[in-house]
Write a protein that holds these residues in place. Structure first.
Motif, PDB file in Angstrom:
ATOM      1  N   LEU A  77      39.449  64.139 -23.850  1.00  0.00           N
ATOM      2  CA  LEU A  77      38.480  64.931 -23.084  1.00  0.00           C
ATOM      3  C   LEU A  77      39.092  65.327 -21.741  1.00  0.00           C
ATOM      4  O   LEU A  77      39.837  64.546 -21.145  1.00  0.00           O
ATOM      5  N   SER A 130      44.846  72.667 -27.771  1.00  0.00           N
ATOM      6  CA  SER A 130      44.412  72.334 -29.141  1.00  0.00           C
ATOM      7  C   SER A 130      44.327  70.815 -29.368  1.00  0.00           C
ATOM      8  O   SER A 130      43.708  70.358 -30.330  1.00  0.00           O
ATOM      9  N   ASP A 131      44.961  70.022 -28.485  1.00  0.00           N
ATOM     10  CA  ASP A 131      44.878  68.552 -28.616  1.00  0.00           C
ATOM     11  C   ASP A 131      43.528  68.002 -28.148  1.00  0.00           C
ATOM     12  O   ASP A 131      43.193  66.854 -28.415  1.00  0.00           O
ATOM     13  N   LEU A 132      42.787  68.808 -27.392  1.00  0.00           N
ATOM     14  CA  LEU A 132      41.528  68.324 -26.804  1.00  0.00           C
ATOM     15  C   LEU A 132      40.402  68.358 -27.814  1.00  0.00           C
ATOM     16  O   LEU A 132      40.277  69.302 -28.594  1.00  0.00           O
ATOM     17  N   ARG A 133      39.543  67.318 -27.763  1.00  0.00           N
ATOM     18  CA  ARG A 133      38.299  67.378 -28.531  1.00  0.00           C
ATOM     19  C   ARG A 133      37.282  68.200 -27.747  1.00  0.00           C
ATOM     20  O   ARG A 133      36.654  69.092 -28.297  1.00  0.00           O
ATOM     21  N   TYR A 134      37.126  67.848 -26.447  1.00  0.00           N
ATOM     22  CA  TYR A 134      36.163  68.590 -25.627  1.00  0.00           C
ATOM     23  C   TYR A 134      36.670  68.818 -24.206  1.00  0.00           C
ATOM     24  O   TYR A 134      37.289  67.922 -23.612  1.00  0.00           O
ATOM     25  N   ALA A 163      38.398  77.772 -19.520  1.00  0.00           N
ATOM     26  CA  ALA A 163      38.641  77.538 -20.952  1.00  0.00           C
ATOM     27  C   ALA A 163      39.714  78.492 -21.484  1.00  0.00           C
ATOM     28  O   ALA A 163      40.547  78.103 -22.314  1.00  0.00           O
ATOM     29  N   LEU A 222      41.409  77.333 -25.163  1.00  0.00           N
ATOM     30  CA  LEU A 222      40.472  76.544 -25.971  1.00  0.00           C
ATOM     31  C   LEU A 222      39.641  77.434 -26.878  1.00  0.00           C
ATOM     32  O   LEU A 222      39.390  78.607 -26.569  1.00  0.00           O
ATOM     33  N   GLU A 223      39.197  76.861 -27.980  1.00  0.00           N
ATOM     34  CA  GLU A 223      38.221  77.532 -28.849  1.00  0.00           C
ATOM     35  C   GLU A 223      36.826  77.244 -28.300  1.00  0.00           C
ATOM     36  O   GLU A 223      36.612  76.185 -27.678  1.00  0.00           O
ATOM     37  N   GLU A 230      34.175  76.089 -29.558  1.00  0.00           N
ATOM     38  CA  GLU A 230      33.542  74.819 -29.965  1.00  0.00           C
ATOM     39  C   GLU A 230      34.112  73.607 -29.217  1.00  0.00           C
ATOM     40  O   GLU A 230      33.559  72.516 -29.292  1.00  0.00           O
ATOM     41  N   GLN A 231      35.215  73.814 -28.476  1.00  0.00           N
ATOM     42  CA  GLN A 231      35.775  72.715 -27.669  1.00  0.00           C
ATOM     43  C   GLN A 231      35.126  72.637 -26.282  1.00  0.00           C
ATOM     44  O   GLN A 231      35.370  71.674 -25.551  1.00  0.00           O
ATOM     45  N   ASP A 263      39.239  60.539 -29.237  1.00  0.00           N
ATOM     46  CA  ASP A 263      39.032  61.920 -28.777  1.00  0.00           C
ATOM     47  C   ASP A 263      39.554  62.093 -27.355  1.00  0.00           C
ATOM     48  O   ASP A 263      39.301  61.263 -26.482  1.00  0.00           O
TER      49      ASP A 263
END
Ligand code: ACO
Length: 330
Positions: free
Chosen positions: A310, A247-251, A266, A271-272, A274-275, A308
């Motif tokens: 990554l 959850s800390d990741l932007r992408y 993933a 991850l969600e 959208e990430q 962000d």
């Protein structure tokens, strides 16, 4: 404390010619539904026959230079990850160095197949961290169409041509830039994914041409099994050893070989959707090009902001695999 390497610019190039799954249906016994459901790929780009990988690298760098207002004379080094160099020698990096007028730079090619960009990023970051170099271009580029057998449905549907580049420079913040890398190799994979001829073991001859040994060969099922577990392993490992949760990741920007491999990694990282950056439907597997191409698309669509986090992850021939943790710094 040694300087961090931060990414201060990006660029990419995808050739304009699009080959769709329906175009491939005319060449081999396959269909759009099979390709999309097994891989996620709908189309790929094909570079003109008379152009080489260096052309795509140069175009990607031109995009970066335009955005950054970068003087090529200030570039110290150019690292090019590729398995489809213009020629075995001289290196593709030397061709790019000349083409962009980087008269003060040295150039070197690096081959780690689909993991090439992650390996090259680590190499470039290390050059910066020594304090010896200030501006290092890291290119990932492949003209996979030059080694594809368009009579082999098991491979020709998977790959495409493309390139991406990042510029690395020193940064003062220890919490920004290329923070960590995990790199792995397992040479026992050499019989599962390879191009047999053209090197010192099987130099080009009438026999190697007759036997179609200058094309890529892949035992897809075995590679798939390794890729699913190994890419997920290193993606999870780099989070764990840096005390980061998904959850800390932007992408998460993974190598684009197969949508199912990306989804498995993933899932392990919790991850969600959208990430997870996915563009495989438009480009297929551009080998060393996938990650910088995807990163550059996200950047130019305005998706990245300072701070962000990554993760880049890849798996490829060798076998090679690895991941990198980057905090966006611009
Ligand atoms: N169209 C239709 N049928 C096909 C095609 C095609 N293009 N290709 C294969 N098939 C058939 C096979 O012949 C097989 O038929 P059979 O069961 O009668 O023998 C059937 O489809 C299933 O084949 P599989 O290989 O089991 O299919 P799978 O679900 O494994 O998908 C794929 C194949 C997409 C290649 C997958 O194995 C994969 O993605 N592998 C990993 C690729 C990868 O990550 N490579 C690493 C990077 S590449 C690099 O480093 C250069």
């Amino acid at each position: 404390m040694a300087k961090r390497a931060i990414i201060t610019g990006v660029g990419h190039y995808a050739p304009p010619h699009i080959m769709t799954n329906h175009d491939i249906e005319k060449l081999v016994d396959t269909n759009d539904e099979w390709i999309v459901s097994r891989t996620g790929i709908r189309e790929r780009r094909i570079l003109d026959k008379e152009l080489g990988t260096s052309y795509m690298g140069v175009e990607a760098i031109k995009m970066l230079m335009k955005d950054k207002d970068l003087d090529p004379k200030d570039i110290d080094a150019i690292i090019v990850a590729t398995v489809t160099p213009d020629t075995i020698f001289p290196s593709t990096s030397c061709r790019i160095q000349e083409a962009i007028g980087a008269v003060n730079a040295f150039g070197v090619d690096l081959n780690a197949a689909c993991s090439g960009f992650v390996y090259a990023l680590m190499t470039g970051a290390s050059y910066i961290e020594t304090g010896r170099y200030k501006k290092v271009l890291v290119v990932g580029a492949d003209k996979m169409s030059s080694i594809l057998n368009f009579k082999d449905r098991a491979t020709c549907v998977l790959f495409g041509d493309g390139a991406g580049v990042v510029l690395l420079e020193p940064g003062d913040d220890p919490d920004s830039g290329v923070l960590d890398c995990v790199l792995r190799s397992d040479g026992s994979g050499k019989d599962c994914l390879y191009m047999e001829a053209g090197g010192s073991l099987h130099p080009a001859s009438h026999e190697t041409v007759d036997k179609e040994m200058h094309f890529i060969y892949q035992d897809g099922r075995t590679v798939f099994k390794f890729a699913v577990t190994r890419m997920a392993d290193v993606s999870a490992e780099i989070l764990e050893r840096n005390n980061i949760s998904g959850s800390d990741l932007r992408y998460f920007i993974p190598h684009q070989a197969n949508l199912r491999i990306i989804e498995a990694a993933a899932k392990r990282m919790k991850l969600e959707p959208e990430q997870v950056v996915v563009n495989i439907e438009r480009y297929g597997n551009t080998t060393a090009g996938t990650i910088p191409l995807a990163l550059s698309e996200v950047y130019y669509s305005g998706g990245l902001k300072k701070g962000d986090l990554l993760v880049f992850s890849a798996f490829g021939a060798g076998f090679t695999w690895g991941s990198a943790l980057v905090r966006w710094a611009i």
